[in-house]
Design an enzyme around this catalytic site. Structure first.
Site, PDB file in Angstrom:
ATOM      1  N   TYR A 181      69.835  34.790  63.092  1.00 20.06           N
ATOM      2  CA  TYR A 181      70.367  34.963  64.756  1.00 20.06           C
ATOM      3  C   TYR A 181      70.755  33.669  65.835  1.00 20.06           C
ATOM      4  O   TYR A 181      69.993  33.463  65.652  1.00 20.06           O
ATOM      5  CB  TYR A 181      69.968  36.711  65.375  1.00 20.06           C
ATOM      6  CG  TYR A 181      70.956  37.117  66.188  1.00 20.06           C
ATOM      7  CD1 TYR A 181      71.943  38.132  66.028  1.00 20.06           C
ATOM      8  CD2 TYR A 181      70.541  36.821  67.731  1.00 20.06           C
ATOM      9  CE1 TYR A 181      72.767  38.770  66.710  1.00 20.06           C
ATOM     10  CE2 TYR A 181      71.753  37.660  68.852  1.00 20.06           C
ATOM     11  CZ  TYR A 181      72.198  38.376  68.116  1.00 20.06           C
ATOM     12  OH  TYR A 181      73.014  38.938  68.833  1.00 20.06           O
ATOM     13  N   SER A 191      64.962  36.603  58.853  1.00 21.34           N
ATOM     14  CA  SER A 191      65.524  36.749  60.771  1.00 21.34           C
ATOM     15  C   SER A 191      67.275  38.530  59.982  1.00 21.34           C
ATOM     16  O   SER A 191      67.398  38.727  58.802  1.00 21.34           O
ATOM     17  CB  SER A 191      64.958  36.177  61.729  1.00 21.34           C
ATOM     18  OG  SER A 191      65.970  36.818  62.808  1.00 21.34           O
ATOM     19  N   ASP A 205      54.549  39.601  65.012  1.00 16.73           N
ATOM     20  CA  ASP A 205      55.433  38.955  65.298  1.00 16.73           C
ATOM     21  C   ASP A 205      56.598  40.081  66.778  1.00 16.73           C
ATOM     22  O   ASP A 205      56.492  41.310  65.860  1.00 16.73           O
ATOM     23  CB  ASP A 205      56.883  39.308  64.226  1.00 16.73           C
ATOM     24  CG  ASP A 205      58.291  38.763  64.166  1.00 16.73           C
ATOM     25  OD1 ASP A 205      58.898  38.639  65.281  1.00 16.73           O
ATOM     26  OD2 ASP A 205      58.933  39.012  63.359  1.00 16.73           O
ATOM     27  N   HIS A 217      57.151  35.337  65.114  1.00 16.27           N
ATOM     28  CA  HIS A 217      58.241  35.214  63.776  1.00 16.27           C
ATOM     29  C   HIS A 217      58.681  34.216  63.280  1.00 16.27           C
ATOM     30  O   HIS A 217      59.651  33.872  62.050  1.00 16.27           O
ATOM     31  CB  HIS A 217      59.352  35.872  64.641  1.00 16.27           C
ATOM     32  CG  HIS A 217      60.977  36.064  64.012  1.00 16.27           C
ATOM     33  ND1 HIS A 217      60.720  37.200  63.846  1.00 16.27           N
ATOM     34  CD2 HIS A 217      62.023  35.373  64.497  1.00 16.27           C
ATOM     35  CE1 HIS A 217      62.058  36.741  63.476  1.00 16.27           C
ATOM     36  NE2 HIS A 217      63.037  36.369  63.811  1.00 16.27           N
TER      37      HIS A 217
END
Length: 338
Positions: free
Chosen positions: A91, A185, A271, A300
């Site tokens: 992202y 992700s 995470d 993460h």
């Protein structure tokens, strides 16, 4: 610290996400519409000064025929069809610079790195705009067009991902039978979507994937980007049911149910951005051969370079013969293919 379910419970966790009755029809129509536009793949050599790799600036037609950028990297002088990795990014990221991200081509693969429309502020740049407008939204992309599945931002992005696989396969240097997808992700979420929409992929790697189990993700974490949903729905509170209906068409849980390619996944138990229960929601529903590696003390970032090693192992196994884990380390028995 741990803020989610214990690992034993994660392995049994079942998402409450709904599988819409017209899910397959919606995506069939979306991809049929995309196919009315020629791929229009252009490939232009780039002088990077690199001695061991050749790099090309690629443009192809994504959703609605809109131009999407990509990088193609191959070992210098390669002409024969190569096993190929199509990569999607996290992202806020984009394809970055031509001389970045050299690992996969350096390992002998053709590397097709898709740009992300409208993104490119989070550590790497993008050269692809998002040409569609939007109604009210929270800052970011997670609620852009969320009032309907037809206008939702990720309809465009998922279609771009499918078209990226098609564009890669159209190239002479790519072995169309040996194409895998990967991402971290958001990129992992895109890889799961591609796995559910492209029936003949050779391998999938989804590391700490985003865009999974929206019903739980939207209430279990206050971290961005999932927080965008909470911000939007705290104001547009009468749109809650409609927004979650839209999201059900874009949830990695529902794509996982339709995927058949061998899949490698990673999850990190600390995470806060992609909580492990949301990752396991997709993993537990994945219909093809699968393995997951759990990192108990990571956030993460997941396994970082260790995840790179796992990724190389997966692609070496499924995109070409031979090769074990880099460095000769055996894959733990508990993490072998299911």
């Amino acid at each position: 610290m741990y803020t989610d379910l214990p690992e034993a419970d994660l392995r049994r966790y079942v998402s409450e996400q709904v599988d819409p009755a017209d899910f397959d029809a919606f995506w069939a129509e979306t991809l049929t519409d995309a196919a009315t536009h020629d791929l229009n793949v252009t490939v232009i050599p780039v002088d990077t000064g690199l001695a061991t790799l050749d790099v090309f600036d690629v443009t192809f037609a994504g959703f609605a025929g809109q131009p999407i950028k990509a990088w193609l990297r191959v070992p210098a002088g390669a002409t024969e069809p190569l096993p190929t990795i199509v990569q999607f990014h996290g992202y806020g990221r984009g394809r970055g610079q031509s001389y970045e991200n050299l690992l996969w081509a350096s390992a002998g693969f053709a590397h097709f790195e898709m740009d992300l429309r409208g993104q490119g502020w989070g550590g790497s740049t993008s050269d692809t705009p998002d040409e569609a407008g939007s109604g009210p939204q929270a800052p970011g992309f997670l609620t852009r067009g969320v009032d309907s599945k037809e206008t939702y931002y990720f309809r465009r992005l998922y279609t771009d991902a499918v078209r990226a696989v098609e564009a890669a396969r159209s190239l002479d240097v790519v072995d169309a039978a040996r194409v895998g997808v990967m991402g971290v992700s958001q990129g992992g979420g895109l890889a799961l979507a591609a796995a559910g929409l492209v029936p003949d992929l050779a391998a999938v790697v989804a590391r700490v994937p985003f865009l999974c189990d929206f019903p739980r993700a939207s209430v279990i974490t206050d971290a961005h980007p999932y927080r965008e949903l909470g911000i939007y729905l705290s104001t547009n509170r009468l749109n809650t049911a409609r927004a979650h209906d839209t999201l059900s068409y874009f949830d990695g849980v529902n794509f996982a149910k339709r995927a058949r390619a061998p899949m490698t996944m990673t999850a990190a138990l600390m995470d806060p951005i992609c909580p492990p229960s949301t990752v396991f929601a997709a993993y537990n529903n994945y219909a093809g051969p699968k393995q997951i590696t759990v990192w108990p003390y990571n956030g993460h970032e997941g396994g970082a370079w260790e995840d790179d090693a796992l990724t190389l192992t997966a692609f070496r196994e499924h995109l070409r013969q031979g090769s074990g884990r880099p460095g000769g380390t055996a894959v733990p028995e508990s993490d072998r293919w299911a």
